[in-house]
Scaffold this active site. Sequence first.
Site, PDB file in Angstrom:
ATOM      1  CG  HIS A  82      -4.629   0.315 -13.173  1.00 43.81           C
ATOM      2  ND1 HIS A  82      -4.448  -0.816 -12.405  1.00 43.81           N
ATOM      3  CD2 HIS A  82      -5.199   1.226 -12.356  1.00 43.81           C
ATOM      4  CE1 HIS A  82      -4.896  -0.594 -11.180  1.00 43.81           C
ATOM      5  NE2 HIS A  82      -5.358   0.641 -11.119  1.00 43.81           N
ATOM      6  CG  ASP A 104      -1.117   1.527  -3.957  1.00 40.66           C
ATOM      7  OD1 ASP A 104      -1.605   2.661  -3.843  1.00 40.66           O
ATOM      8  OD2 ASP A 104      -1.720   0.582  -4.474  1.00 40.66           O
ATOM      9  NE  ARG A 146      -5.379   7.853  -2.057  1.00 39.90           N
ATOM     10  CZ  ARG A 146      -5.355   7.253  -3.251  1.00 39.90           C
ATOM     11  NH1 ARG A 146      -4.563   6.232  -3.480  1.00 39.90           N
ATOM     12  NH2 ARG A 146      -6.116   7.686  -4.212  1.00 39.90           N
ATOM     13  CB  SER A 170      -2.420   4.913  -5.913  1.00 39.97           C
ATOM     14  OG  SER A 170      -3.142   3.713  -5.949  1.00 39.97           O
ATOM     15  CE  LYS A 221      -2.703  -0.142  -7.861  1.00 39.05           C
ATOM     16  NZ  LYS A 221      -3.481   0.597  -6.905  1.00 39.05           N
TER      17      LYS A 221
HETATM   18  N1  URA Z   1      -7.022   3.149  -8.810  1.00 34.60           N
HETATM   19  C1  URA Z   1      -5.900   2.924  -8.078  1.00 34.60           C
HETATM   20  O1  URA Z   1      -5.222   1.907  -8.252  1.00 34.60           O
HETATM   21  N2  URA Z   1      -5.548   3.846  -7.183  1.00 34.60           N
HETATM   22  C2  URA Z   1      -6.244   4.962  -6.957  1.00 34.60           C
HETATM   23  O2  URA Z   1      -5.851   5.747  -6.141  1.00 34.60           O
HETATM   24  C3  URA Z   1      -7.426   5.193  -7.711  1.00 34.60           C
HETATM   25  C4  URA Z   1      -7.784   4.262  -8.649  1.00 34.60           C
END
Ligand code: URA
Length: 433
Positions: free
Chosen positions: A82, A161, A168, A183, A187
């Site tokens: 990620h 999230d 946000r 966040s 995930k």
């Molecule tokens: N990527 C994400 O999944 N969440 C964030 O808050 C910022 C970047």
Amino acid sequence: MNSQEIIAKKRDKKELTKKEIEYFVKEYVKGNIPDYQAAALVMAIYLNGMTKEETTNLTLEMANSGDILDLSSLGKTVVDKHSTGGVGDKITIILMPVIASLGIPVAKMSGRGLGFTGGTVDKLESIPGYNTSVEIDKFIENVKKTGISIIGQTSNLAPADKKLYALRDSIGCVDNMSLISSSIMSKKIAAGAEKIVLDVTVGSGAFMKTKEDAIYIAKMMKDIGKLANRETVCVLTNMNEPVGKAVGNTLEILETIECLKGNIPEDIKEIILAIGSYIIKLAGEGENLEENKERILENIKNGKAYNKFLELIQNQNGDISYIKNPEKFQKAKYIMPLYAEKTGHIEKLDARQVGVTSVHLGAGRIKKEDSIDHAVGIWLEKKIGDKVKQGDILAYVHVNNEDTGKTAIEELKQAYRIADNPVKMESYILDII
Ligand code: URA
């Protein structure tokens, strides 16, 4: 316990308990707490921060707000990847087919663009037919069949999230360390992979502007990973200028195709090698990072990675004739050049400004409900360190409206700075944590 008390406590800079965080997240997901109260709490967190303990509790509560995927039926260690977000960041789409071509399963859920940063799901959807919203069973079946699937976050994966991320974005509270790390890690924990490699971007086009901030968030995410029994490695990458040459959805797919055919710009090459070599190591498929890098380059050279990319797209119902004949992709109506105003060396190419301009062109969203225009974007002919002569083309703006294009050219001009003397290049990989 009630939501007003929790909001007031954070407003007054006090630490929230595990029970208070649990209550707020659960009731917000159920719809019992309205968006305006959640927005007030998020703003209070943004302004007053959270302790490590609060951040961990928020992460685990968000991860547990929906399904936790079980990928054990794949029979191999799955390593997730990620990015904390960037401009022109197509690393997932290039690297993950390479990883799958090495026999390491890829079961990846990606996000859409956020603020001035792009999103893998939006980019993949510029391939006609590519379906990013498949059911979990089909997702796992695809991984079993071809070793790879890349889709969007399913509705019941970390739903807390999903709601908070959109909230946000709409209230200007994205770039907060605790909110970003909770966040991402919620995930990743829910998505079921045993190990995680994070691309923590640093610079003007990232949410972390300094290396110190990036190290702080990297350590925080590693600690959360440890607590949730997910070994996590963070690769800190430079995001002062965009990654590669393309910014915008179709343009980034076109660049991906070129990379998988072996024509890889130096920055993309260094980043995929750094992140990819750790993915292979964590998967238990190679202890030696340098050898892992060789294997990545080899599978790009011999076409196995490109063929895996075609398989991925076909399995997600995408039309691979576009990949085989890239001229089929719909082009923007106008392709407008930006010329260098003086001779010299590119000293600055501000990734944030390029990202903001690409959103103004329609490549990203200003509001969550906005649709995006896949064809528009920016192609950067010159990047930091390049020598230019007055009148050379620095970049092309791909746009469907001439006036929008003229404004974008003016904006893009501000992103570039040309120095008289050669400039010292910054590293693309800043640290590994
Ligand atoms: N990527 C994400 O999944 N969440 C964030 O808050 C910022 C970047």
